[in-house]
Design a protein around this motif. Structure first.
Motif, PDB file in Angstrom:
ATOM      1  N   ILE A   1      -0.140   0.987   9.077  1.00  0.00           N
ATOM      2  CA  ILE A   1      -1.234   0.354   8.336  1.00  0.00           C
ATOM      3  C   ILE A   1      -1.345  -1.100   8.792  1.00  0.00           C
ATOM      4  CG2 ILE A   1      -2.149  -0.322   6.078  1.00  0.00           C
ATOM      5  CD1 ILE A   1      -0.825   2.031   4.822  1.00  0.00           C
TER       6      ILE A   1
ATOM      7  N   ILE B   1       0.853  -1.189   0.000  1.00  0.00           N
ATOM      8  CA  ILE B   1       0.000   0.000   0.000  1.00  0.00           C
ATOM      9  C   ILE B   1       0.886   1.234   0.000  1.00  0.00           C
ATOM     10  CG2 ILE B   1      -1.823   1.244   1.272  1.00  0.00           C
ATOM     11  CD1 ILE B   1      -2.734  -1.552   0.643  1.00  0.00           C
ATOM     12  N   LYS B   2       0.602   2.183  -0.888  1.00  0.00           N
ATOM     13  CA  LYS B   2       1.372   3.426  -0.919  1.00  0.00           C
ATOM     14  C   LYS B   2       0.752   4.441   0.032  1.00  0.00           C
ATOM     15  CE  LYS B   2       3.040   7.083  -3.905  1.00  0.00           C
ATOM     16  NZ  LYS B   2       2.842   7.779  -5.188  1.00  0.00           N
ATOM     17  N   ALA B   3       1.532   4.925   0.960  1.00  0.00           N
ATOM     18  CA  ALA B   3       1.072   5.970   1.886  1.00  0.00           C
ATOM     19  C   ALA B   3       2.304   6.560   2.551  1.00  0.00           C
ATOM     20  CB  ALA B   3       0.117   5.393   2.919  1.00  0.00           C
ATOM     21  N   PRO B   4       3.075   7.361   1.781  1.00  0.00           N
ATOM     22  CA  PRO B   4       4.421   7.781   2.200  1.00  0.00           C
ATOM     23  C   PRO B   4       4.491   8.454   3.567  1.00  0.00           C
ATOM     24  CG  PRO B   4       3.934   8.534  -0.036  1.00  0.00           C
ATOM     25  CD  PRO B   4       2.699   7.902   0.475  1.00  0.00           C
ATOM     26  N   GLN B   5       3.442   9.222   3.938  1.00  0.00           N
ATOM     27  CA  GLN B   5       3.526   9.936   5.218  1.00  0.00           C
ATOM     28  C   GLN B   5       2.727   9.279   6.341  1.00  0.00           C
ATOM     29  OE1 GLN B   5       2.704  12.681   2.462  1.00  0.00           O
ATOM     30  NE2 GLN B   5       4.835  12.153   2.055  1.00  0.00           N
ATOM     31  N   SER B   6       2.223   8.067   6.102  1.00  0.00           N
ATOM     32  CA  SER B   6       1.476   7.399   7.177  1.00  0.00           C
ATOM     33  C   SER B   6       2.424   6.791   8.200  1.00  0.00           C
ATOM     34  CB  SER B   6       0.605   6.288   6.591  1.00  0.00           C
ATOM     35  OG  SER B   6      -0.587   6.812   6.093  1.00  0.00           O
ATOM     36  N   ASP B   7       1.879   6.575   9.392  1.00  0.00           N
ATOM     37  CA  ASP B   7       2.678   5.952  10.445  1.00  0.00           C
ATOM     38  C   ASP B   7       2.410   4.463  10.563  1.00  0.00           C
ATOM     39  OD1 ASP B   7       3.862   8.382  11.236  1.00  0.00           O
ATOM     40  OD2 ASP B   7       2.021   8.907  12.300  1.00  0.00           O
TER      41      ASP B   7
ATOM     42  N   PRO C   1      -6.739   0.058  -2.061  1.00  0.00           N
ATOM     43  CA  PRO C   1      -6.994   0.576  -3.415  1.00  0.00           C
ATOM     44  C   PRO C   1      -6.688  -0.432  -4.518  1.00  0.00           C
ATOM     45  CG  PRO C   1      -5.110   1.684  -2.393  1.00  0.00           C
ATOM     46  CD  PRO C   1      -5.706   0.808  -1.345  1.00  0.00           C
TER      47      PRO C   1
ATOM     48  N   ILE D   1      -5.685   2.574   8.638  1.00  0.00           N
ATOM     49  CA  ILE D   1      -4.587   3.489   8.320  1.00  0.00           C
ATOM     50  C   ILE D   1      -4.600   4.595   9.355  1.00  0.00           C
ATOM     51  CG2 ILE D   1      -3.608   5.046   6.576  1.00  0.00           C
ATOM     52  CD1 ILE D   1      -5.227   3.507   4.488  1.00  0.00           C
ATOM     53  N   ASP D   2      -3.573   4.654  10.148  1.00  0.00           N
ATOM     54  CA  ASP D   2      -3.493   5.701  11.181  1.00  0.00           C
ATOM     55  C   ASP D   2      -4.795   5.821  11.958  1.00  0.00           C
ATOM     56  OD1 ASP D   2      -0.908   6.118  10.412  1.00  0.00           O
ATOM     57  OD2 ASP D   2      -1.274   8.016   9.387  1.00  0.00           O
ATOM     58  N   GLY D   3      -5.410   4.683  12.259  1.00  0.00           N
ATOM     59  CA  GLY D   3      -6.610   4.690  13.097  1.00  0.00           C
ATOM     60  C   GLY D   3      -7.927   4.825  12.351  1.00  0.00           C
ATOM     61  N   GLY D   4      -7.887   5.064  11.057  1.00  0.00           N
ATOM     62  CA  GLY D   4      -9.117   5.158  10.264  1.00  0.00           C
ATOM     63  C   GLY D   4      -9.282   3.923   9.388  1.00  0.00           C
TER      64      GLY D   4
ATOM     65  N   PHE E   1     -10.231   2.106   5.928  1.00  0.00           N
ATOM     66  CA  PHE E   1     -10.311   2.357   4.490  1.00  0.00           C
ATOM     67  C   PHE E   1     -10.174   1.039   3.739  1.00  0.00           C
ATOM     68  CE2 PHE E   1      -8.640   6.085   6.601  1.00  0.00           C
ATOM     69  CZ  PHE E   1      -9.458   7.086   6.093  1.00  0.00           C
ATOM     70  N   ASN E   2     -10.481   1.083   2.437  1.00  0.00           N
ATOM     71  CA  ASN E   2     -10.296  -0.109   1.621  1.00  0.00           C
ATOM     72  C   ASN E   2      -8.932  -0.107   0.954  1.00  0.00           C
ATOM     73  OD1 ASN E   2     -12.750  -1.259   2.209  1.00  0.00           O
ATOM     74  ND2 ASN E   2     -13.816  -0.235   0.527  1.00  0.00           N
TER      75      ASN E   2
END
Lengths: 371, 371
Positions: B65, B57-63, B114, B106-109, B111-112
């Motif tokens: 997943i 999963i791409k999420a460069p600024q996440s802490d 992608p 993701i960071d507590g939220g 999501f699906n």
């Protein structure tokens, strides 16, 4: 072929809503309600009576969330984190009426809004939001006789696969031996065979027109039009041959063998939006003996010289939104009329390269077909 | 009614895959391939031949997943951030064969993914992943004659709405005046009328069985079964009355008026999975004159005392996965047989409260119907 790349560029830039929101001098009305396109029971996103959209996303430990919808040049709508772990925000202007695709950028990654339904656009399942329109009644699910949308799987030798299409059959279809004319209706770039019924509400538009006696009942066939691409969503290498073979040598014969159809050109139309218009343009010129009715929806134009020495269509319909290039559509139709063609133009007011333009175009086109 | 809450609890806990992955002593084979349930062109998630799933999963600024799929008690699979801005990870064990719902935190939220297609489960559109199964051929899209899946909108006075159902019509339907028997087939808690064809592949299972001459062709009707809830996904206040009225007084008459059906009990079956089994159980006992074939798929059992003094069904089929409570199913069927009923049990090997159990159950049930 310059023509198609203009269309594609339009499709990409505008379908993300970058230019949709308008500065609105009135204060924002606090009459926000959940959007009609929300997942069941979801309170957000919301829309108000002016066309603003409001978002609320839970992500307690995220640093930043941006929504791709919003005013041009601002990169969408940046949400603000609140103390309860939610990010919220409202578009800085009113959105165009109708359907818009969007997505979230969460800490640099692209995800969908968990509150919204998903629609296939830009070669992926994207979030969608419906902004209420003054004329939304024509595509509402009303208490009228409804046709069916049939998922079919048809054999395709050319692609060595069993392929999906959707077939709208009007109310009353199959109750007697009546044969119906058929409209082959194509989606745009990055969309698929689900677009015209999900985003476009083509079945509801037809049901309502038929209930009001405004159109002859006819069948609509929708299939995937980007058959020969090597990579999903990549148009650079697109050639019409693969799709033309699939449509004219496989799908049309399957439909005529399995549905109660008129099997001559005067009972067959082809139409498409954006890239689907490009496909319609090319295939009707290559195979004019198959179709008597042509329609391009935000998908280019015909000029008389292309049509010369070919079977003459009974109708050429060309449309777009007023925010696209309506003068191009009008000029093309004038030239076609002057050359003796039955050509009709339609411009959707205050809409761009989006589904509200195409819903309205279908509403205008249907009554002109198969007369 | 204790019965239904047991089923619902099963549906909730197991459908998230908390207990699916197994410790596997073999080393992980690096033969990962994109899952069959991925969005077009997406390389992740991937599955290997042992049943492991790998995510990227791409999420460069996440802490952080986390994927909801994985070994029990570990809260799913925690992904690790790599230098290129992606989070990656592999389940710590092999997953059960077949279809699983999942989502990302993701960071507590929530999501699906992608990369994955979405399926309606847990009252929302969730990510889905298909783990290849040794017996996957029976639900594959093969080069056989295909039936259609028709989306219908039927009028419902009791809910004052125009409601959606899906109708599978077998190959050859409509080509002559033949009338077909009908199976009314219900989804589980948190699912909807899309589940049996999207997740369950009911249409492909039928196409393949019919092509092999293993079942009579019949129609399948699938509609939404949680009609009276005040809040989506909330079962606490569920009463059968609303759905029973919709099914027996509105949908069945609409189907019989608009499709070429057998309209007597010996041409009608009802079946459901999980909560849909509870609905089937209650409605067949309330309206035994309507159906001659009953089937509960991971959805409870009948006991002879409930059936006494009512019209005798021609078949009672009860199934579940071997990881559920197969002894309950087998004991119930023994008791029914002893009391003189034509009862059949089926236990799906190495599967739990998930769609692989129900796909196999449909494969076993179909040949027994309408004989």
């Amino acid at each position: 072929m310059k023509f198609k790349f203009i269309i594609i560029a339009l499709g990409v830039s505008l379908s993300y809503g970058i230019c949709q929101a308008q500065n609105n001098p009135e204060p924002i009305k606090e009459d926000f309600k959940p959007a009609a396109t929300n997942q069941p029971g979801q309170q957000f996103p919301q829309v108000n009576s002016q066309g603003y959209a409001r978002f609320r996303i839970k992500a307690p430990q995220s640093d930043s969330i941006r929504v791709s919808l919003g005013l041009g040049g601002q990169g969408g709508t940046r949400l603000t984190k609140t103390a309860d772990g939610f990010f919220t925000g409202t578009t800085s202007g009113a959105m165009d009426e109708g359907f818009h695709y969007y997505h979230l950028t969460i800490d640099g990654g692209i995800f969908n809004d968990p509150g919204a339904m998903n629609y296939f656009g830009s070669s992926r399942w994207e979030s969608g939001i419906e902004i209420p329109a003054k004329d939304e009644d024509f595509y509402a699910n009303k208490n009228v006789a409804h046709g069916n949308v049939q998922q079919i799987l048809f054999p395709s030798k050319s692609t060595n696969s069993s392929r999906r299409a959707y077939v709208y059959t009007p109310p009353g279809y199959g109750k007697d031996k009546r044969r119906f004319p058929v409209l082959y209706l194509q989606h745009g770039w990055g969309e698929d065979e689900t677009a015209w019924s999900n985003q476009g509400r083509a079945n509801l538009i037809m049901d309502n027109l038929i209930a009001e006696g405004k159109t002859k009942p006819f069948i609509i066939v929708m299939t995937y039009g980007m058959t020969n691409e090597t990579k999903w969503g990549r148009m650079k290498d697109f050639k019409i041959d693969g799709f033309q073979t699939l449509l004219t040598e496989e799908l049309i014969p399957y439909i005529d063998a399995n549905f109660s159809t008129m099997t001559t050109a005067n009972g067959r139309a082809m139409a498409g939006l954006s890239m689907g218009g490009m496909e319609t343009h090319t295939i009707t010129l290559n195979k004019p003996e198959l179709f008597d009715y042509y329609a391009l929806l935000s998908g280019g134009t015909y000029n008389p010289s292309e049509l010369k020495d070919k079977a003459k269509p009974r109708l050429i319909f060309i449309s777009c939104g007023s925010k696209e290039r309506p003068e191009g559509v009008k000029n093309a139709v004038s030239a076609l009329k002057e050359a003796g063609y039955n050509a009709v133009s339609y411009v959707s007011e205050n809409t761009g390269h989006e589904f509200q333009t195409w819903r309205r175009s279908l509403r205008e086109l249907a009554p002109l077909l198969f007369k």
